[in-house]
Design an enzyme around this catalytic site. Structure first.
Site, short mmCIF file in Angstrom:
data_model
loop_
_atom_site.label_atom_id
_atom_site.label_comp_id
_atom_site.label_asym_id
_atom_site.label_seq_id
_atom_site.Cartn_x
_atom_site.Cartn_y
_atom_site.Cartn_z
N GLU A 94 46.39 -58.15 41.36
CA GLU A 94 46.10 -59.01 40.21
C GLU A 94 47.22 -58.97 39.18
O GLU A 94 47.55 -59.99 38.58
CB GLU A 94 44.76 -58.59 39.57
CG GLU A 94 43.55 -58.91 40.42
CD GLU A 94 43.38 -60.39 40.69
OE1 GLU A 94 43.90 -61.22 39.91
OE2 GLU A 94 42.71 -60.75 41.67
N TYR A 147 40.76 -61.28 32.01
CA TYR A 147 40.80 -61.82 33.37
C TYR A 147 40.96 -60.71 34.40
O TYR A 147 40.22 -60.65 35.40
CB TYR A 147 41.92 -62.84 33.55
CG TYR A 147 42.15 -63.07 35.03
CD1 TYR A 147 41.25 -63.84 35.76
CD2 TYR A 147 43.20 -62.43 35.71
CE1 TYR A 147 41.39 -63.97 37.14
CE2 TYR A 147 43.34 -62.57 37.08
CZ TYR A 147 42.43 -63.35 37.78
OH TYR A 147 42.55 -63.47 39.13
N ASP A 205 40.72 -67.67 35.99
CA ASP A 205 42.17 -67.85 35.94
C ASP A 205 42.47 -69.35 35.84
O ASP A 205 41.57 -70.19 35.77
CB ASP A 205 42.85 -67.20 37.14
CG ASP A 205 42.76 -68.03 38.41
OD1 ASP A 205 41.85 -68.88 38.52
OD2 ASP A 205 43.60 -67.84 39.30
#
Length: 301
Positions: free
Chosen positions: A45, A128, A146
């Protein structure tokens, strides 16, 4: 623009359509596999922020082979992390990931926590990333929002061609309503909507004819307006400070010893003032250190 009337039944129809599409079209990415650790998900990520999968995949595989756990990375130096980051861009992410590994060892016995507040307290982890780790690593229900997911929801639910520069309160509230109540369905929706945005509902050339939402998409129903007129968020590159910073870091990554950066042929077309400015910025960011002031030698911090 105002939202169309909200319909939970239509939400469920769209979510099922995207999930069914995902079952047949999902890419086989290593951080999606059941055997991938929470640390592997977290690393992916961080790397995927503003960087496409095709560039991240080999870097992630090398990184995880070298540092398969937070403790492995924590035992390395920050310079090791920045050097291994190579040309992924935005190298402060490497520094933050190294700092994150240190925090995981110090606060969580080297394990990635399955708690939102604990994740948000880690260096470099925002809303996020915390939501993505909770969802993809631990199978929790969370709002994973996202740019790709925002684009899918914006077009299909609101008829908006592209999301704004930041997430609005109304946008987040709608995204929370769309997430299925069942945990397994919520996890599937998060991955599926992200994949649809990355592969089909793309920013500039959406393949609407291949989209499972084409029959229920508010944007398509309105005639797909506004995309040609939307401002392009392109950033100049050649000659910018960001490019020069990248060149300086490439020089320092390639050298085992401190360097006098200003005399390098790699920076021959750069004004001395820009080199000094970029070096100063890299030092302030904690990526580079001045190790010999008399001879102007720098090294990775």
């Amino acid at each position: 623009m105002p939202y169309p009337p909200h319909s939970e039944r239509l939400d469920a129809t769209r979510v099922r359509a995207v999930a069914t599409w995902y079952d047949s079209h999902a890419r086989d990415l290593p951080w999606r596999r059941p055997e991938c650790s929470a640390w592997g998900v977290l690393v992916s990520e961080v790397m995927l922020q503003q960087t496409p999968v095709v560039r991240v995949l080999p870097a992630w595989e090398r990184w995880m082979e070298r540092w398969p756990t937070p403790a492995d990375l924590a035992s390395a130096t920050q310079a090791d992390a920045v050097r291994a980051w190579e040309r992924l861009g935005y190298p402060r992410r490497a520094k933050r990931l190294w700092e994150c590994a240190q925090a995981l060892v110090e606060r969580h016995d080297g394990a990635v926590p399955a708690d939102a507040d604990a994740l948000l307290a880690l260096p470099g982890v925002g809303d996020y990333t915390a939501s993505a780790v909770l969802t993809f690593a631990f199978g929790h229900r969370a709002v994973v929002l996202d740019t790709n997911v925002r684009r899918v929801i914006g077009r299909a639910w609101r008829g908006v061609p592209l999301p704004g520069p930041s997430v609005s309160r109304d946008e987040r509230e709608l995204a929370a309503k769309v997430v299925p109540a069942e945990v397994a369905d919520a996890v599937r929706w998060a991955a599926a909507s992200m994949e649809l945005g990355a592969l089909v509902c793309t920013a500039r050339a959406p393949r609407c004819q291949d989209c499972p939402l084409v029959a229920t998409c508010e944007w398509v129903a309105a005639g797909s307006p506004g995309l040609a007129d939307a401002p392009r968020r392109t950033q100049a590159w050649h000659g910018t400070d960001r490019q020069v910073r990248g060149r300086i870091l490439a020089l320092l990554r390639a050298s085992p010893d401190p360097l006098t950066v200003a005399g390098s042929a790699m920076l021959a077309d750069v004004e001395p003032g820009q080199i000094d400015r970029c070096l100063h910025g890299l030092v302030v960011d904690g990526l580079v250190a001045l190790v010999d002031a008399e001879r102007g030698r720098f090294a990775l911090a």
